[in-house]
Write a protein that holds these residues in place. Sequence first.
Motif, short mmCIF file in Angstrom:
data_model
loop_
_atom_site.label_atom_id
_atom_site.label_comp_id
_atom_site.label_asym_id
_atom_site.label_seq_id
_atom_site.Cartn_x
_atom_site.Cartn_y
_atom_site.Cartn_z
N ALA A 37 0.84 -1.21 0.00
CA ALA A 37 0.00 0.00 0.00
C ALA A 37 0.88 1.26 0.00
CB ALA A 37 -0.93 0.00 1.21
N ILE A 38 1.99 1.20 0.72
CA ILE A 38 2.92 2.35 0.77
C ILE A 38 3.54 2.57 -0.61
CG2 ILE A 38 5.17 3.08 1.70
CD1 ILE A 38 4.33 1.62 4.36
N THR A 39 3.97 1.49 -1.21
CA THR A 39 4.56 1.58 -2.55
C THR A 39 3.54 2.13 -3.55
OG1 THR A 39 5.89 -0.34 -1.99
CG2 THR A 39 5.80 0.27 -4.33
N LYS A 40 2.30 1.66 -3.42
CA LYS A 40 1.23 2.09 -4.31
C LYS A 40 1.00 3.60 -4.20
CE LYS A 40 -3.29 0.39 -5.64
NZ LYS A 40 -4.46 -0.32 -5.14
N GLN A 41 1.25 4.14 -3.01
CA GLN A 41 1.13 5.59 -2.81
C GLN A 41 2.28 6.36 -3.46
OE1 GLN A 41 -1.35 7.57 -1.32
NE2 GLN A 41 -2.19 5.58 -1.87
N GLY A 42 3.30 5.61 -3.89
CA GLY A 42 4.47 6.26 -4.45
C GLY A 42 5.43 6.77 -3.40
N TYR A 43 5.29 6.29 -2.18
CA TYR A 43 6.21 6.68 -1.10
C TYR A 43 7.45 5.79 -1.19
CZ TYR A 43 2.13 8.97 1.10
OH TYR A 43 1.03 9.74 1.39
N GLU A 44 8.57 6.37 -1.59
CA GLU A 44 9.78 5.56 -1.73
C GLU A 44 10.53 5.42 -0.43
OE1 GLU A 44 11.91 7.14 -5.06
OE2 GLU A 44 10.29 6.58 -6.45
N LYS A 45 10.66 6.56 0.27
CA LYS A 45 11.29 6.47 1.59
C LYS A 45 10.59 7.40 2.56
CE LYS A 45 15.15 9.65 0.50
NZ LYS A 45 14.75 10.78 1.31
N PRO A 46 10.73 7.10 3.87
CA PRO A 46 10.04 7.93 4.85
C PRO A 46 10.58 9.36 4.89
CG PRO A 46 11.39 6.22 5.93
CD PRO A 46 11.45 5.96 4.47
N THR A 47 9.70 10.30 5.14
CA THR A 47 10.13 11.69 5.33
C THR A 47 10.79 11.79 6.72
OG1 THR A 47 8.05 12.35 6.38
CG2 THR A 47 8.14 12.50 3.97
N PRO A 48 11.51 12.87 7.00
CA PRO A 48 12.19 12.97 8.31
C PRO A 48 11.27 12.76 9.51
CG PRO A 48 13.08 14.61 6.82
CD PRO A 48 11.94 13.96 6.09
N ILE A 49 10.09 13.37 9.51
CA ILE A 49 9.20 13.16 10.68
C ILE A 49 8.78 11.69 10.75
CG2 ILE A 49 7.06 13.92 9.48
CD1 ILE A 49 7.75 14.54 13.21
N ILE A 102 3.47 10.53 21.69
CA ILE A 102 4.38 11.40 20.95
C ILE A 102 3.81 12.81 20.77
CG2 ILE A 102 3.45 10.75 18.68
CD1 ILE A 102 6.34 10.90 17.58
N ILE A 103 4.69 13.77 20.83
CA ILE A 103 4.40 15.14 20.40
C ILE A 103 5.24 15.33 19.15
CG2 ILE A 103 4.59 17.59 20.99
CD1 ILE A 103 4.66 16.75 23.97
N GLY A 104 4.59 15.48 18.00
CA GLY A 104 5.32 15.61 16.74
C GLY A 104 5.14 17.00 16.16
N ILE A 105 6.24 17.68 15.96
CA ILE A 105 6.17 19.05 15.47
C ILE A 105 6.96 19.15 14.17
CG2 ILE A 105 6.49 21.48 16.10
CD1 ILE A 105 7.03 20.17 19.03
N ALA A 106 6.27 19.43 13.10
CA ALA A 106 6.92 19.57 11.80
C ALA A 106 5.99 20.37 10.91
CB ALA A 106 7.20 18.19 11.18
N LYS A 107 6.59 21.07 9.97
CA LYS A 107 5.78 21.99 9.17
C LYS A 107 4.79 21.26 8.25
CE LYS A 107 8.73 22.92 5.18
NZ LYS A 107 9.95 22.13 5.11
N THR A 108 3.85 22.02 7.76
CA THR A 108 2.84 21.50 6.84
C THR A 108 3.51 20.90 5.61
OG1 THR A 108 1.28 23.16 7.62
CG2 THR A 108 0.80 22.16 5.49
N GLY A 109 3.02 19.76 5.17
CA GLY A 109 3.56 19.12 3.99
C GLY A 109 4.70 18.16 4.27
N SER A 110 4.98 17.91 5.55
CA SER A 110 6.14 17.08 5.89
C SER A 110 5.79 15.59 6.05
CB SER A 110 6.83 17.62 7.15
OG SER A 110 5.92 17.74 8.21
N GLY A 111 4.53 15.25 5.85
CA GLY A 111 4.16 13.83 5.90
C GLY A 111 3.70 13.34 7.26
N LYS A 112 3.10 14.21 8.04
CA LYS A 112 2.67 13.82 9.38
C LYS A 112 1.51 12.81 9.33
CE LYS A 112 2.19 18.19 10.94
NZ LYS A 112 2.73 18.97 9.79
N THR A 113 0.67 12.89 8.32
CA THR A 113 -0.49 11.98 8.28
C THR A 113 -0.06 10.52 8.30
OG1 THR A 113 -1.51 13.66 6.87
CG2 THR A 113 -2.72 11.61 7.16
#
Length: 238
Positions: free
Chosen positions: A39-51, A65-76
Motif C-alpha cells: 500500500a505504501i509503494t502504491k502511494q508512491g512513497y519511496e522512503k520515509p520523510t524525516p518526521i 508522541i508530540i510531533g512538530i513539523a511543518k505543513t507538507g512534511s508527511g505527518k499523516t
Amino acid sequence: ELDVTEYQKSLAIRVSGFDVPRPIKIFEDSGFSLQLMSAITKQGYEKPTPIQCQALPIVLSGRDIIGIAKTGSGKTAAFVLPMIVHIMDQPELEKEEGPIGVICAPTRELAHQIYLESKKFAKSHGIRVCAVYGGMSKLDQFKELKAGCEIVVATPGRLIDMLKIKALTMLRATYLVLDEADRMFDLGFEPQIRSVVGQVRPDRQTLLFSATMPRKIEKLAREILTDPVRVTVGEVGM
Ligand code: ADP
Ligand code: MG
C-alpha cells in the motif's frame, strides 16, 4: 549512538524524552506487513520523510508522541501507518464495538484529507473508516457509525454530537490522534478536545501533531500524554 545523533542531525530531527527509539532509514525497518508495504509503494512513497523516520519507530513502540513539523512534511502517514498496525494487533477485534483509532482534526477539509489517506491504507486490511464532520446529515452519520468502524476521523464538535446521541462508544478506543493541534486551539476547540480526551480510556496511546507548539498546547500535551517523546523537525515557530 553517535551515528544515530549524526543521522538525526542530517534530517534536522531533535528529540527529547527518555529511551527514544532510534530513527529508521527505510520503511522496511518498521517491520510492516507485506500488505502495508505494498500500500505504501502504491502511494508512491519511496522512503520515509524525516518526521516519519523518527515518529514511526516511536509510535510503533507504543509510546505517546508530540510531533512538530511543518505543513507538507508527511505527518499523516506518521500516525496512520502505526494506527493500522495497532488495530491489526488487537486481540479479539470483533468482541467490542466502536472505533479503535480516533483522529481529531480542526476542519472538515483537513479531516476529509486524513479520511482519504486512512482509507488507502485501511482498505487492504478490511479496516473500516468513518468520517465524522459536517457536510453529512446527522441521521446519515448516525446510521453509518452504527454500522461499525475501526477508525473515526472527526472534527471535535461533530464527534461530541455523535457521542451525545450514542452513535458510537469509545470503549474500544485505544489510539487517539490530535492532528493540527495548534489550529484546533486557534479555532477555540480546547474544551471539545478535553471532552473527547476525557471520554477515551486512560490506557490509550495518545499522539499530538502540530506545525507550531505554543506554550498553551505544550501544557495541554503534558496533561493528556504519558511520558511522551517530543520530536521536532526543522525550525518551528512557537
Ligand atoms: P502534513 O500533515 O505534515 O502537512 P501530509 O501528511 O499531508 O503532510 O503529506 C504531505 C504530502 O506528502 C501528501 O501529498 C502525502 O501524500 C505526501 N507524502 C507523505 N509521506 C510521503 C513519503 N514518505 N514519500 C512521498 N510523499 C509523501
Ligand atoms: Mg497534516
